[in-house]
Design a protein around this motif. Sequence first.
Motif, PDB file in Angstrom:
ATOM      1  N   ASP A 171     -13.386  -1.591  -5.702  1.00  0.00           N
ATOM      2  CA  ASP A 171     -12.502  -1.805  -4.563  1.00  0.00           C
ATOM      3  C   ASP A 171     -12.621  -0.681  -3.543  1.00  0.00           C
ATOM      4  O   ASP A 171     -13.309   0.326  -3.757  1.00  0.00           O
ATOM      5  N   SER A 172     -11.922  -0.843  -2.425  1.00  0.00           N
ATOM      6  CA  SER A 172     -12.058   0.080  -1.290  1.00  0.00           C
ATOM      7  C   SER A 172     -11.294   1.379  -1.475  1.00  0.00           C
ATOM      8  O   SER A 172     -11.507   2.330  -0.718  1.00  0.00           O
ATOM      9  N   GLN A 173     -10.380   1.434  -2.440  1.00  0.00           N
ATOM     10  CA  GLN A 173      -9.525   2.603  -2.671  1.00  0.00           C
ATOM     11  C   GLN A 173      -8.545   2.843  -1.523  1.00  0.00           C
ATOM     12  O   GLN A 173      -7.922   3.905  -1.463  1.00  0.00           O
ATOM     13  N   LEU A 174      -8.390   1.869  -0.648  1.00  0.00           N
ATOM     14  CA  LEU A 174      -7.454   1.993   0.464  1.00  0.00           C
ATOM     15  C   LEU A 174      -6.158   1.256   0.156  1.00  0.00           C
ATOM     16  O   LEU A 174      -6.065   0.510  -0.819  1.00  0.00           O
ATOM     17  N   ALA A 175      -5.163   1.457   1.007  1.00  0.00           N
ATOM     18  CA  ALA A 175      -3.850   0.858   0.765  1.00  0.00           C
ATOM     19  C   ALA A 175      -3.909  -0.670   0.729  1.00  0.00           C
ATOM     20  O   ALA A 175      -3.133  -1.311   0.031  1.00  0.00           O
ATOM     21  N   ASP A 176      -4.847  -1.260   1.489  1.00  0.00           N
ATOM     22  CA  ASP A 176      -4.947  -2.718   1.538  1.00  0.00           C
ATOM     23  C   ASP A 176      -6.033  -3.251   0.613  1.00  0.00           C
ATOM     24  O   ASP A 176      -6.534  -4.365   0.798  1.00  0.00           O
ATOM     25  N   ALA A 177      -6.398  -2.477  -0.397  1.00  0.00           N
ATOM     26  CA  ALA A 177      -7.518  -2.857  -1.270  1.00  0.00           C
ATOM     27  C   ALA A 177      -7.297  -4.207  -1.935  1.00  0.00           C
ATOM     28  O   ALA A 177      -8.218  -5.024  -2.032  1.00  0.00           O
ATOM     29  N   ALA A 178      -6.089  -4.475  -2.408  1.00  0.00           N
ATOM     30  CA  ALA A 178      -5.828  -5.730  -3.114  1.00  0.00           C
ATOM     31  C   ALA A 178      -5.934  -6.928  -2.176  1.00  0.00           C
ATOM     32  O   ALA A 178      -6.429  -7.991  -2.569  1.00  0.00           O
ATOM     33  N   THR A 179      -5.481  -6.759  -0.938  1.00  0.00           N
ATOM     34  CA  THR A 179      -5.577  -7.846   0.035  1.00  0.00           C
ATOM     35  C   THR A 179      -7.039  -8.186   0.304  1.00  0.00           C
ATOM     36  O   THR A 179      -7.436  -9.358   0.329  1.00  0.00           O
ATOM     37  N   SER A 180      -7.857  -7.140   0.492  1.00  0.00           N
ATOM     38  CA  SER A 180      -9.283  -7.359   0.717  1.00  0.00           C
ATOM     39  C   SER A 180      -9.944  -7.983  -0.507  1.00  0.00           C
ATOM     40  O   SER A 180     -10.770  -8.897  -0.387  1.00  0.00           O
ATOM     41  N   MET A 181      -9.581  -7.500  -1.689  1.00  0.00           N
ATOM     42  CA  MET A 181     -10.174  -8.019  -2.916  1.00  0.00           C
ATOM     43  C   MET A 181      -9.826  -9.487  -3.116  1.00  0.00           C
ATOM     44  O   MET A 181     -10.663 -10.286  -3.560  1.00  0.00           O
ATOM     45  N   SER A 182      -8.609  -9.852  -2.791  1.00  0.00           N
ATOM     46  CA  SER A 182      -8.198 -11.242  -2.931  1.00  0.00           C
ATOM     47  C   SER A 182      -9.021 -12.146  -2.021  1.00  0.00           C
ATOM     48  O   SER A 182      -9.542 -13.190  -2.444  1.00  0.00           O
ATOM     49  N   ALA A 183      -9.156 -11.749  -0.755  1.00  0.00           N
ATOM     50  CA  ALA A 183      -9.920 -12.556   0.192  1.00  0.00           C
ATOM     51  C   ALA A 183     -11.392 -12.620  -0.214  1.00  0.00           C
ATOM     52  O   ALA A 183     -12.024 -13.684  -0.157  1.00  0.00           O
ATOM     53  N   PHE A 184     -11.937 -11.507  -0.663  1.00  0.00           N
ATOM     54  CA  PHE A 184     -13.343 -11.467  -1.054  1.00  0.00           C
ATOM     55  C   PHE A 184     -13.587 -12.298  -2.308  1.00  0.00           C
ATOM     56  O   PHE A 184     -14.574 -13.037  -2.391  1.00  0.00           O
ATOM     57  N   GLY A 185     -12.694 -12.175  -3.277  1.00  0.00           N
ATOM     58  CA  GLY A 185     -12.861 -12.924  -4.514  1.00  0.00           C
ATOM     59  C   GLY A 185     -12.838 -14.425  -4.284  1.00  0.00           C
ATOM     60  O   GLY A 185     -13.648 -15.167  -4.864  1.00  0.00           O
ATOM     61  N   LYS A 186     -11.940 -14.875  -3.453  1.00  0.00           N
ATOM     62  CA  LYS A 186     -11.864 -16.307  -3.161  1.00  0.00           C
ATOM     63  C   LYS A 186     -13.082 -16.778  -2.371  1.00  0.00           C
ATOM     64  O   LYS A 186     -13.593 -17.887  -2.594  1.00  0.00           O
ATOM     65  N   LEU A 187     -13.565 -15.933  -1.467  1.00  0.00           N
ATOM     66  CA  LEU A 187     -14.782 -16.265  -0.711  1.00  0.00           C
ATOM     67  C   LEU A 187     -15.970 -16.365  -1.666  1.00  0.00           C
ATOM     68  O   LEU A 187     -16.797 -17.278  -1.550  1.00  0.00           O
TER      69      LEU A 187
END
Length: 292
Positions: free
Chosen positions: A78-94
Amino acid sequence: MTKPTNTTRTTVTTHTTTKPILVLGGTGKTGRRVVSRLQQRGYDTRAASRTGTTRFDWADENTWEPALDGAGAAYLVDSQLADAATSMSAFGKLAAAGGVERLVLLSARDWVVPAGEEKLPCERAVRESGAEWTILKPAWFFQNFDEDPYFRGQVLDGEVVMSTGDGVEPFIDADDIADVAVAALTEDGHGGQAYELTGPRLLSLGAVTDEIARATGRDIAYRPVSQADFADYATRRGVPQEYVGLLNLLYGWIAESRFAELADGVQRVLGREPRDFADYVRATAATGVWHG
């Protein structure tokens, strides 16, 4: 505290695929090891990073789809940033929507969070992606002491200064993590598993320092300090303030021996014991990396 170890390997079969395997953080501590192992086994491997041939940047969603194009599996950091989970969710679904069948996430061991906050939300994002998932939850890496410039610098200076007190941690070899990751990416039988990964011993930072000193023949001292004194020390050495805070948080967990328990994830996946810190130290000392 230790758990009984299990050296019986989980029954698996090799997953044969001609689709590329995407490795995020392909130049990082674990990523480059995963890439090397996959390539040695003949897999079509796509190493992705911000500056690599396959460009990937969590902050630039335009890089996501090209990196995923045609991939059959992916190793995620993950990005290690505050919005990491949001990015991971979008990426995983993509990824799942694009045909990626298998996701392997490098996560961390669980910790206690304040009431109302979610623990390790990137894990939930991967679980809910729609793809088969495996989560790796390692302890601190051995390689922090020779591959991370900050920690290596302390060893070279002859003084390891940390706010870790006398606490202990089950440090693990990044090579073992990579071996487990490759198994999860290329073998059946690991879907839906969250593997806790540790080395075979609990070690204090004092013990770590002593082992490095013996292997190198150098005088290297461990100096435990308070969190306030560590913040002053690290700031004087040019460590960014946000990183000082993160280190004090992580060091505090070691000081509490919060993760002072051995796990059997390496044994379950690989059918062997994890590498011992002493073996890593001897091999690393022989390279001269701790002599400047």
